[in-house]
Design a protein around this motif. Structure first.
Motif, PDB file in Angstrom:
ATOM      1  N   VAL A  48       0.855  -1.209   0.000  1.00  0.00           N
ATOM      2  CA  VAL A  48       0.000   0.000   0.000  1.00  0.00           C
ATOM      3  C   VAL A  48       0.884   1.249   0.000  1.00  0.00           C
ATOM      4  N   SER A  49       1.999   1.188   0.708  1.00  0.00           N
ATOM      5  CA  SER A  49       2.899   2.359   0.726  1.00  0.00           C
ATOM      6  C   SER A  49       3.495   2.600  -0.656  1.00  0.00           C
ATOM      7  N   GLN A  50       3.459   1.589  -1.517  1.00  0.00           N
ATOM      8  CA  GLN A  50       3.970   1.750  -2.879  1.00  0.00           C
ATOM      9  C   GLN A  50       2.864   2.143  -3.853  1.00  0.00           C
ATOM     10  N   GLY A  51       1.711   2.519  -3.308  1.00  0.00           N
ATOM     11  CA  GLY A  51       0.654   3.060  -4.153  1.00  0.00           C
ATOM     12  C   GLY A  51      -0.362   2.038  -4.631  1.00  0.00           C
ATOM     13  N   LEU A  52      -0.342   0.825  -4.088  1.00  0.00           N
ATOM     14  CA  LEU A  52      -1.393  -0.118  -4.465  1.00  0.00           C
ATOM     15  C   LEU A  52      -2.647   0.187  -3.634  1.00  0.00           C
TER      16      LEU A  52
END
Lengths: 133, 431
Positions: A90-94
Motif C-alpha cells: 500500500v505504501s507503494q501506491g497499491l
C-alpha cells in the motif's frame, strides 16, 4: 504472469499464487520484513500495480511456539506478517481495497519437520491473486 | 499583394503537417479562456516539417487558459503589421481578443528566424514585437509560446520543458509473456519521445536534477534494486546505491548536491540523504512505521514525505536542522506522494476518498484542501516548474495513461494514449 526471477508462481482455477517462500522474508519470531524480502516486494509492486484484481496475502509461521506481549501466539504473528506485506505494498501506491490479510499460524506448513530449513521455508507469505479469467 | 500573401499562407497551411493539434485532448477548459488568433506565419522557402503557428496555438490551448481561433474562421491572414485590419478580428463569432502574426526566414548560418508580433484587438494596438532564431522548429515554437504566455499572463511559460516517464508492457517472447520497462524523455507536449533505457526489470521513481539534464531513478537491472543517476544528453549512467534491501524514491536536493532516498539497510524503510560529492549518508527518519517518498522543500531546509506512523499514510514535514516533525495532511485516511510547488505554498498529493484515488492539493498557507480530479487510481503527481499544471498518471480503460490538471482544477488535459501502461511522469525544471 510468469516466473519472476526467484518467485514461485503457481496457477490453478482459483487464480495465481505467488509464493515468497524461497527467500528469507522474516526472522524467526518476528514480523519485520528482511532486506531481501523488501527488495522482492519493491520489485513485485509495479507488476501488481498493473492490475486491479484482488490480492489475498497469507501469512505463515514456523512451528516454534511463541508467547510474548506482542504476539501471544503464532496466529497473531502470521497475521502480522501478512499485514506487514500489505502495508508495504500500500505504501507503494497499491489500492488498499484490493487486499485481504490472512493469518494461518503454523497450520499449513510448506515443509514438514522441525529442521532449520523446514522452519525457514515455513516462515513465509503467499500472495493469492484473483486474476480475471 | 495582400491576397498573394494570403494564398501563400494557405499553401503553407495545407502542406504542413498539423499533428501538433491532434496530440492532446482538453477534457475540461475554463469557460472564460482568453481568445487569441495565431495567424499562420509567412515562409517562402521549401516546405517545412513543422507548422510553427499551429504548435504555438496548441501550446496555448493546452494551458487551458487560451482559446485559439480556428484557422478556418480567420477572415484575413496578415503576416505583417500593415496587413492587420482590426475589424477582421472584432466579430463575436470569428474574433479574438489578441492577435499574433509572424514571418519566418532563413539566417545566413542556416537557422530559422521568426519575427512575431502581438496585438490587442480591442484597443487596436500593437503590444510588442519579438524575434527568435533556432535550428529546431519545435523548440523555436515552444519558445514563442513561452514568450507570449508570459506577456499575457505574467507567469513564466513552461512549454519548453520536458518530462520523463516509465512504460510497462507485456511482450510475447516466443510464447512467453515478458515484461518490458522503458524509461522515456519527451517534450511536455508528448513530441520528441526518446527511450533512455529499457529493461525486463522494473524502472521506478524517475525525477530530475535541478540542472534539467540529469535524472535519477531506481532500476532492478542488476536484479537487485539500485539508485542511478543518468545524464539525459548522452545516456551515461552512474550507480549511486545498491545497499541490501530497499533502495527507493531518490530525489535531488534543490541545490543538486544531495539526494534524499529510502533505504532499508538498517532494518525498516527509512529516509536518508546522501552527499553526492562523497557518498556520505545521513539518516533522517527513525520510526518503526514505513517512511517513504521524500521530496525537498524549495529552500532545501526540510523534507516532505509519506509516513504511516499515525496509522494511515499521511504527509509529514521534517526540518533537517532541528529534526522537528509536523504532520501536514489531515483530510481522509490516505494522502501520499507529496509534491510541492516551487514557492513551497501548495502541496499536491494522491488522496484517497471513498476508495478512489484522486489528485488533491493543499494550500499550506491558508490550509484549504481541494480535490482536483475525478478520475480514479491517479498517482505520481509532478508539478510544472511554473506551478501552472500538475501532470499525473491515471487509468483509462484499464491502461495507465498520463493526464494533467491545473492547480485550481479548472483545466484538465489528457495526454495521448499509447501502447502499454504509462507511469510515474516527472516534469523537468526550466531548461
Amino acid at each position: 504472469m510468469q516466473s519472476q526471477g526467484s518467485y514461485e508462481i503457481d496457477a490453478d482455477e482459483d487464480g495465481v499464487t505467488i509464493n515468497l517462500a524461497d527467500i528469507l522474508l522474516f526472522e524467526s519470531g518476528n514480523a519485520q520484513l528482511s532486506g531481501e524480502g523488501l527488495e522482492r516486494l519493491q520489485r513485485l509492486a509495479p507488476v501488481l500495480k498493473a492490475g486491479r484484481y484482488p490480492i489475498t496475502v497469507e501469512g505463515h509461521t514456523d512451528s516454534t511456539p511463541i508467547h510474548n506481549d506482542k504476539y501471544p501466539s503464532n496466529w497473531e504473528l502470521s497475521a502480522a506478517r501478512a499485514s506487514q506485506v500489505v502495508r508495504y505494498l500500500v505504501s507503494q501506491g497499491l489500492a488498499p481495497d484490493r487486499f485481504m490479510a490472512v493469518g494461518y499460524a503454523d497450520t499449513r506448513p510448506a515443509e514438514l519437520g522441525n529442521s532449520p530449513q523446514a522452519r525457514s521455508a515455513n516462515r513465509r507469505v503467499h500472495l493469492r491473486l484473483k486474476l480475471p479469467q | 499583394m495582400k491576397y498573394l500573401t494570403t494564398i501563400l499562407c494557405w499553401l503553407v497551411l495545407f502542406s504542413a503537417p498539423a499533428r501538433a493539434e491532434l496530440i492532446i485532448e482538453i477534457t475540461e477548459g475554463i469557460t472564460d479562456a482568453t481568445s487569441i488568433a495565431i495567424v499562420p506565419f509567412a515562409w517562402s522557402g521549401p516546405r517545412l516539417s513543422e507548422d510553427v503557428a499551429a504548435i504555438v496555438a496548441a501550446d496555448l490551448h493546452r494551458s487551458g487558459q487560451f482559446a485559439p481561433l480556428e484557422r478556418s474562421k480567420m477572415l484575413s491572414l496578415p503576416t505583417q503589421e500593415s496587413q492587420v485590419f482590426f475589424r477582421d478580428w472584432q466579430s463575436k463569432t470569428n474574433g479574438a481578443e489578441y492577435l499574433v502574426i509572424g514571418r519566418m526566414s532563413g539566417t545566413n548560418d542556416g537557422k530559422y528566424r521568426v519575427d512575431y508580433q502581438l496585438f490587442d484587438v480591442y484597443q487596436q494596438r500593437s503590444i510588442k514585437k519579438w524575434f527568435a532564431t533556432g535550428n529546431d522548429l519545435r523548440a523555436l515554437s515552444h519558445h514563442i509560446s513561452d514568450v507570449l504566455y508570459q506577456q499575457l499572463t505574467g507567469i513564466r511559460g513552461a512549454f519548453s520543458t520536458k518530462m520523463v516517464y516509465v512504460t510497462m508492457e507485456y511482450l510475447n517472447n516466443s510464447g512467453k509473456r515478458v515484461q518490458r520497462y522503458r524509461l522515456y524523455v519527451a517534450d511536455v507536449d508528448g513530441h520528441n519521445e526518446r527511450i533512455l533505457m529499457e529493461s525486463s526489470e522494473p524502472i521506478l521513481s524517475p525525477s530530475w536534477a535541478p540542472n534539467g539534464r540529469h535524472i535519477t531513478y531506481v532500476s532492478f537491472k542488476s536484479t537487485r534494486p539500485a539508485i542511478y543517476i543518468m545524464d539525459t544528453k548522452n545516456g551515461r549512467e552512474k550507480k549511486i546505491t545498491g545497499f541490501s534491501g530497499l533502495n527507493g524514491a531518490p530525489r535531488f536536493s534543490p541545490d543538486g548536491r544531495s539526494m534524499a532516498m529510502v533505504l532499508s539497510k538498517d532494518g525498516n524503510p527509512e529516509i536518508y540523504t546522501m552527499d553526492l560529492s562523497n557518498g556520505k549518508l545521513k539518516r533522517i527518519t527513525n520510526h518503526y512505521a514505513i517512511d517513504t517518498e521524500p521530496t525537498w522543500s524549495p529552500d532545501g531546509q526540510s523534507l516532505i514525505f509519506t509516513s504511516e506512523r499515525g496509522g494511515s499514510p499521511q504527509i509529514y514535514r521534517q526540518h533537517l536542522d532541528s529534526g522537528k516533525v509536523e504532520r501536514l495532511t489531515f483530510d481522509g485516511n490516505y494522502n501520499a506522494r507529496p509534491a510541492l510547488t516551487p514557492d513551497g505554498r501548495f502541496l499536491a498529493m494522491v488522496h484517497r476518498s471513498n476508495g478512489i484515488f484522486h489528485i488533491a492539493v493543499k494550500d499550506l498557507v491558508r490550509g484549504t484542501f481541494n480535490i482536483l480530479t475525478e478520475t480514479n487510481l491517479d498517482e505520481s503527481p509532478s508539478i510544472a516548474p511554473n506551478a501552472s499544471m500538475i501532470i499525473y498518471a491515471t487509468m483509462d480503460k484499464n491502461r495507465g495513461v498520463l493526464a494533467a490538471v491545473s492547480l485550481d482544477g479548472r483545466v484538465k488535459v489528457k495526454l495521448p494514449s499509447r501502447v502499454g501502461d504509462v507511469r510515474e511522469p516527472a516534469w523537468s525544471p526550466f531548461m
